[in-house]
Design a protein around this motif. Structure first.
Motif, short mmCIF file in Angstrom:
data_model
loop_
_atom_site.label_atom_id
_atom_site.label_comp_id
_atom_site.label_asym_id
_atom_site.label_seq_id
_atom_site.Cartn_x
_atom_site.Cartn_y
_atom_site.Cartn_z
N VAL A 1 0.86 -1.18 0.00
CA VAL A 1 0.00 0.00 0.00
C VAL A 1 0.90 1.24 0.00
O VAL A 1 1.77 1.37 0.86
CB VAL A 1 -0.89 0.01 1.27
N CYS A 2 0.67 2.13 -0.94
CA CYS A 2 1.50 3.33 -1.03
C CYS A 2 1.25 4.25 0.17
O CYS A 2 0.12 4.42 0.62
CB CYS A 2 1.19 4.07 -2.33
N ARG A 3 2.33 4.85 0.66
CA ARG A 3 2.23 5.72 1.83
C ARG A 3 1.70 7.12 1.49
O ARG A 3 1.50 7.93 2.38
CB ARG A 3 3.61 5.84 2.51
N HIS A 4 1.48 7.38 0.20
CA HIS A 4 0.94 8.68 -0.17
C HIS A 4 -0.58 8.68 0.02
O HIS A 4 -1.07 9.06 1.07
CB HIS A 4 1.33 9.03 -1.63
N ARG A 5 -1.32 8.16 -0.95
CA ARG A 5 -2.76 8.13 -0.78
C ARG A 5 -3.32 6.73 -0.86
O ARG A 5 -4.50 6.52 -1.10
CB ARG A 5 -3.43 9.09 -1.77
N GLY A 6 -2.42 5.79 -0.64
CA GLY A 6 -2.88 4.45 -0.30
C GLY A 6 -3.19 3.51 -1.44
O GLY A 6 -3.74 2.44 -1.20
N THR A 7 -2.84 3.85 -2.67
CA THR A 7 -3.16 2.92 -3.74
C THR A 7 -2.33 1.64 -3.60
O THR A 7 -1.26 1.66 -2.98
CB THR A 7 -2.93 3.57 -5.12
N GLN A 8 -2.83 0.56 -4.15
CA GLN A 8 -2.03 -0.67 -4.12
C GLN A 8 -0.81 -0.46 -5.00
O GLN A 8 -0.90 -0.03 -6.14
CB GLN A 8 -2.85 -1.87 -4.61
N VAL B 1 7.79 1.71 -7.82
CA VAL B 1 7.25 3.00 -8.21
C VAL B 1 5.72 2.92 -8.18
O VAL B 1 5.13 2.08 -8.87
CB VAL B 1 7.73 3.40 -9.62
N CYS B 2 5.12 3.80 -7.39
CA CYS B 2 3.66 3.78 -7.31
C CYS B 2 3.07 4.24 -8.64
O CYS B 2 3.46 5.29 -9.18
CB CYS B 2 3.18 4.68 -6.18
N PRO B 3 2.11 3.50 -9.18
CA PRO B 3 1.54 3.88 -10.49
C PRO B 3 0.70 5.16 -10.44
O PRO B 3 0.39 5.72 -11.48
CB PRO B 3 0.62 2.69 -10.84
N TYR B 4 0.37 5.65 -9.23
CA TYR B 4 -0.54 6.80 -9.15
C TYR B 4 0.23 8.11 -9.31
O TYR B 4 0.02 8.86 -10.28
CB TYR B 4 -1.28 6.73 -7.81
N HIS B 5 1.16 8.44 -8.38
CA HIS B 5 1.89 9.71 -8.48
C HIS B 5 3.40 9.49 -8.43
O HIS B 5 4.16 10.41 -8.12
CB HIS B 5 1.48 10.67 -7.36
N SER B 6 3.79 8.25 -8.66
CA SER B 6 5.21 7.90 -8.83
C SER B 6 6.08 8.05 -7.59
O SER B 6 7.29 8.24 -7.71
CB SER B 6 5.84 8.71 -9.99
N TRP B 7 5.51 8.02 -6.42
CA TRP B 7 6.38 7.90 -5.25
C TRP B 7 7.21 6.62 -5.43
O TRP B 7 6.69 5.59 -5.89
CB TRP B 7 5.55 7.80 -3.96
N THR B 8 8.46 6.70 -5.07
CA THR B 8 9.39 5.61 -5.40
C THR B 8 10.06 5.09 -4.13
O THR B 8 10.60 5.88 -3.35
CB THR B 8 10.45 6.12 -6.40
S1 FES Z 1 -0.91 7.11 -4.08
FE1 FES Z 1 1.06 6.36 -4.48
S2 FES Z 1 2.11 8.08 -5.23
FE2 FES Z 1 0.14 8.83 -4.81
#
Ligand code: FES
Ligand code: FE2
Length: 428
Positions: free
Chosen positions: A101-108, A121-128
């Motif tokens: 689970v991404c630590r930004h807004r929680g997407t898988q 790399v998160c597919p939503y906003h690319s937090w890495t």
């Molecule tokens: S939810 Fe993962 S980068 Fe935004």
């Protein structure tokens, strides 16, 4: 007593522990000793949430194999009843588990079942994230943001004989007991020198407890598994083995143990039937035992003949079947030349996701040393027979016409033990 309809209406996801409401307490008190579980236990959403909190989010879960992710950056994912989990090998060679689970807004974060990454790399906003879970980059965020506390949330993970276990609990039970027992019993099998010849996933239209209950008895084997019972003595309980059958069992055990010099457990069949497990009184959540195969069976194959090269330390085909289990989600049968490991994950009150892994020696070559056509059918057929039985049972226990019947003390002692183990977990 009928299930209050209000229980069936509750559909919230579990958040931490799930409290015992008065309605849930009334339900948990419904079980009649020596009988199966009442209808609501196989369909009630609030009880299912309690099970997730007390069993599936609390215990040690078999997740996969370390040899599936041999290199840094290799990963596996699994879904524990709606909680996505990531297993990844780090640059230091260690296998780690994280909430996927991404630590930004929680997407898988990772969506594939398995793969290889240089970084996550998160597919939503690319937090890495690094392969150790640290947040490396979050471009577009405000100046001065502290990345240190924003790494992936770690989970407890242990590797034993190549089996990766993960726990979603903040402070899970000690793992050392399982490690010691599994290593002692499983070392000769060479699990950590194996590879997956084939893995098959199955969706079972039944509550996970029905699948365990089915696994813990062989009362159904004569009608349900006509091919399985040819290979072993599971159907003969203590009171049922005639002198002739007992002599056959004793001869098979003696044959299996005669050349036993590879360590681990020798074969045994002291009381007939299946090994007692689980044991609600001792709280032991894992066991191992070895049984002998019937005459003419070198391995668990339909025809009885070997289906691959010998595994591990075995120098002879006559090693019987090593059986290992851990609550709440693993059982396996290992013959001289292959092992079939089965993983359970609940996917709702009426749906269970099963996965069986057929393991062979890591140097065994398909087409030369083994053929999937000979390797798979024994357990694939047994699995499909069981899943169908479980689905029909779910249909029956879903009916308002279902009332729990008595369990056989001779043949369903483990169903009773499972139910008592289960009630102890959810009531605690
Ligand atoms: S939810 Fe993962 S980068 Fe935004
Ligand atoms: Fe079965």
């Amino acid at each position: 007593m009928a299930t209050p309809d209000s229980l069936l209406a509750s559909n919230s996801p579990p958040a931490g522990d799930w409290p015992i409401t008065p309605a849930l307490a009334a339900l948990l008190a419904q079980r009649r000793e020596g009988h199966g579980l009442p209808r609501a236990f196989y369909r009630d959403e609030a009880l299912y949430a309690r099970e997730l909190a007390r069993i599936w989010h609390a215990g040690w879960l078999f997740a996969g194999f370390a040899f599936e992710i041999p290199d840094a950056g290799d990963f596996l994912t699994l879904d524990v009843a709606g909680t996505p989990v990531l297993l990844i090998r780090g640059d230091d060679g260690a296998v780690r588990a994280f909430h996927n689970v991404c630590r930004h807004r929680g997407t898988q974060l990772c969506r594939a079942d398995s793969g290889h990454v240089r970084a996550l790399v998160c597919p939503y906003h690319s937090w890495t994230y690094s392969r150790q879970g640290e947040l490396l980059a979050c471009h577009g965020m405000h100046e001065g943001i502290d990345k240190t506390p924003l790494g992936l949330r770690p989970l407890h993970a242990e590797v034993c004989l190549g089996f990766i276990y993960v726990s979603l609990a903040p402070s899970p039970a000690a793992f050392a007991g399982l490690r010691e027992r599994f290593e002692a019993a499983g070392q000769p099998q060479g699990f950590d020198r194996a590879r997956i010849a084939k893995a098959i996933e199955y969706d079972v239209d039944a509550n996970w407890k029905l699948v365990w209950e089915n696994n813990r008895e062989c009362y159904h084997c004569i009608t349900g598994h006509p091919q399985y019972i040819r290979s072993n003595f599971d159907i003969y309980d203590e009171g049922e083995a005639s002198p002739e059958i007992r002599a056959r069992i004793d001869a098979a055990i003696a044959r299996t143990n005669r050349q036993w010099d590879v360590g681990g457990d020798g074969a045994d069949h002291p009381k007939g039937g299946l090994a007692t497990f689980p044991d609600p009184d001792s709280d032991l959540w894992y066991t191992c035992n070895r049984t002998a195969l019937a005459e003419g069976f070198a391995t668990e194959s339909l025809a009885g003949g070997r289906v691959s090269t010998l595994m591990g330390d075995y120098r002879d085909a006559d090693v019987g079947v090593l059986r290992m289990r851990s609550m709440p989600n693993l059982w396996l049968h290992a013959s001289c030349d292959h092992a079939v490991v089965t993983r359970m994950l609940p996917a709702g009150p009426r749906r269970t996701r099963m996965k069986s892994f057929w393991l062979v020696d890591r140097f065994a070559r398909e087409g030369a040393d083994y053929d999937l056509d000979a390797l798979l059918p024994f357990w694939h057929l047994t699995n499909e027979q069981d899943w169908e039985i479980c689905a029909w049972q779910q249909k029956g226990v879903d009916s308002i016409g279902y009332e729990p019947g008595p369990l056989s003390r001779r043949k369903e002692y483990n169903v009773d033990a499972f139910i008592r183990w289960y009630l102890k977990q959810v009531r605690a």
